[in-house]
Write an enzyme that holds these catalytic residues in place. Structure first.
Site, PDB file in Angstrom:
ATOM      1  N   ASN A   9       0.868  -1.178   0.000  1.00  0.00           N
ATOM      2  CA  ASN A   9       0.000   0.000   0.000  1.00  0.00           C
ATOM      3  C   ASN A   9       0.904   1.227   0.000  1.00  0.00           C
ATOM      4  OD1 ASN A   9      -1.793   2.044   0.520  1.00  0.00           O
ATOM      5  ND2 ASN A   9      -2.368   1.327   2.570  1.00  0.00           N
ATOM      6  N   TRP A  10       0.952   1.903  -1.140  1.00  0.00           N
ATOM      7  CA  TRP A  10       1.889   3.032  -1.268  1.00  0.00           C
ATOM      8  C   TRP A  10       1.335   4.321  -0.667  1.00  0.00           C
ATOM      9  CZ3 TRP A  10       3.751   2.296  -7.098  1.00  0.00           C
ATOM     10  CH2 TRP A  10       4.378   1.051  -7.203  1.00  0.00           C
ATOM     11  N   HIS A  94      -9.448   0.428   5.276  1.00  0.00           N
ATOM     12  CA  HIS A  94      -8.142   0.665   5.908  1.00  0.00           C
ATOM     13  C   HIS A  94      -8.353   1.550   7.145  1.00  0.00           C
ATOM     14  CE1 HIS A  94      -4.083   2.160   6.595  1.00  0.00           C
ATOM     15  NE2 HIS A  94      -3.673   1.076   5.942  1.00  0.00           N
ATOM     16  N   GLU A  96      -6.870   4.025   8.223  1.00  0.00           N
ATOM     17  CA  GLU A  96      -6.805   5.476   7.977  1.00  0.00           C
ATOM     18  C   GLU A  96      -8.126   5.981   7.401  1.00  0.00           C
ATOM     19  OE1 GLU A  96      -3.131   5.333   5.782  1.00  0.00           O
ATOM     20  OE2 GLU A  96      -2.145   4.697   7.632  1.00  0.00           O
ATOM     21  N   GLU A 166      -5.142  -5.679  10.614  1.00  0.00           N
ATOM     22  CA  GLU A 166      -4.167  -4.619  10.851  1.00  0.00           C
ATOM     23  C   GLU A 166      -4.484  -3.938  12.181  1.00  0.00           C
ATOM     24  OE1 GLU A 166      -2.249  -3.271   6.934  1.00  0.00           O
ATOM     25  OE2 GLU A 166      -4.011  -2.036   7.251  1.00  0.00           O
ATOM     26  N   SER A 212       3.521  -2.509  10.447  1.00  0.00           N
ATOM     27  CA  SER A 212       4.978  -2.472  10.611  1.00  0.00           C
ATOM     28  C   SER A 212       5.654  -3.790  10.230  1.00  0.00           C
ATOM     29  CB  SER A 212       5.354  -2.058  12.037  1.00  0.00           C
ATOM     30  OG  SER A 212       4.894  -0.747  12.306  1.00  0.00           O
ATOM     31  N   GLY A 233       2.873  -1.258   4.414  1.00  0.00           N
ATOM     32  CA  GLY A 233       2.835   0.171   4.134  1.00  0.00           C
ATOM     33  C   GLY A 233       4.237   0.713   3.901  1.00  0.00           C
TER      34      GLY A 233
HETATM   35  C1  PEP Z   1      -0.704  -0.172   6.207  1.00  0.00           C
HETATM   36  O1  PEP Z   1      -0.807   0.995   5.942  1.00  0.00           O
HETATM   37  O2  PEP Z   1      -1.581  -0.940   5.809  1.00  0.00           O
HETATM   38  C2  PEP Z   1       0.429  -0.621   6.982  1.00  0.00           C
HETATM   39  C3  PEP Z   1       0.402  -1.818   7.466  1.00  0.00           C
HETATM   40  O3  PEP Z   1       1.457   0.286   7.163  1.00  0.00           O
HETATM   41  P1  PEP Z   1       2.894  -0.030   7.832  1.00  0.00           P
HETATM   42  O4  PEP Z   1       3.409  -1.279   7.189  1.00  0.00           O
HETATM   43  O5  PEP Z   1       3.724   1.171   7.518  1.00  0.00           O
HETATM   44  O6  PEP Z   1       2.653  -0.215   9.300  1.00  0.00           O
END
Ligand code: PEP
Length: 258
Positions: A9-10, A94, A96, A166, A212, A233
């Site tokens: 996921n950019w 997601h 966010e 997540e 992460s 991410g």
């Molecule tokens: C994400 O945005 O779905 C995510 C898991 O981000 P990150 O890997 O940076 O925690």
């Protein structure tokens, strides 16, 4: 056996030129990859990335879409427009979108059904806040988001759904759920899917972990029975970190359910 599915996921990163460079590097470096892959660039880069990943083992995903097919929805992007660009899958729910943009389960469910109705694959994200985990409610939150997110989705359409667990407190924070804690929630989500769709569908559905994920923790996570890949991410933004995660093999290889 479920094959791994690793998605990048950019988010709101990369100009078109940067997105093209990243996509081209991934196509080259993952061409012999044994798993299933997806990249989700920003809307502005979808048209640039589409021809680069076409015909490769990397699917093209979008990070969100509108809940309506078309119409007076200033600033939104429709499922028809995504399909027109060659998008194959869409990330929905997601954290966010849930927490910064206040999308609720009903809206996410509407989007899930619309995407499936138009033939897209869906990555449905679920996950608890830190306060919810500390209150012992992680399972309950994930159950509610799963049940409400999938409401009205047929068993046939479920084959095009991947769930991404997540935990919100692990996204972009450098904190990761322990493989044991993550696996326990994945197993619980699988039980919820079994209750809704039966044991066979629950065994088939892919459940990614996100939060992460880095090259140095991916293998321990994916070694767990119920973790079928990752939604990545920060580490998806360059090939040096995404490719090692994408090549992680926690014991399974080949095959593929999707
Ligand atoms: C994400 O945005 O779905 C995510 C898991 O981000 P990150 O890997 O940076 O925690």
């Amino acid at each position: 056996m479920r094959n791994y599915y690793i998605a990048g996921n950019w988010k709101m990163h990369k100009t078109r030129a940067e997105a093209a460079a990243l996509a081209s590097a991934l196509v080259t470096q993952l061409k012999d990859g044994k798993h299933q892959y997806l990249v989700a660039p920003s809307f502005t880069s979808l048209e640039t990335v589409a021809p680069l990943v076409k015909g490769s083992n990397i699917r093209l995903g979008a990070q969100n879409m509108a809940a309506e097919e078309q119409g007076a929805h200033t600033g939104e992007i429709s499922v028809l427009q995504l399909k027109d660009l060659g998008v194959q899958a869409v990330i929905l729910g997601h954290s966010e979108r849930r927490h910064t943009y206040h999308e609720d389960d009903a809206l996410i469910n509407k989007k899930v059904k619309l995407a499936l109705q138009h033939g897209l694959e869906v990555i449905l994200c679920v996950g608890e806040l830190l306060s919810e985990r500390e209150a012992g409610k992680a399972q309950e939150v994930c159950e509610t988001q799963t049940v409400k997110g999938l409401a009205g989705v047929s068993a046939a359409d479920l084959a095009r759904v991947t769930i991404a667990y997540e935990p919100v407190w692990a996204i972009g924070t450098g904190k990761t759920a322990t493989p044991e804690d993550a696996d326990a929630i994945h197993a619980y989500i699988r039980q919820v899917v079994a209750r809704l769709y039966g044991a066979d569908k629950a065994q088939q559905i892919l459940i990614q972990y996100g939060g992460s994920v880095k090259p140095d923790n991916a293998a321990q996570l994916m070694a767990k029975e119920n973790i079928d890949g990752a939604l990545v991410g920060g580490a998806a933004l360059n090939p040096e970190t995404f490719v090692p995660i994408a090549n992680t093999c926690g014991g399974r290889s080949g095959g593929g359910v999707l």
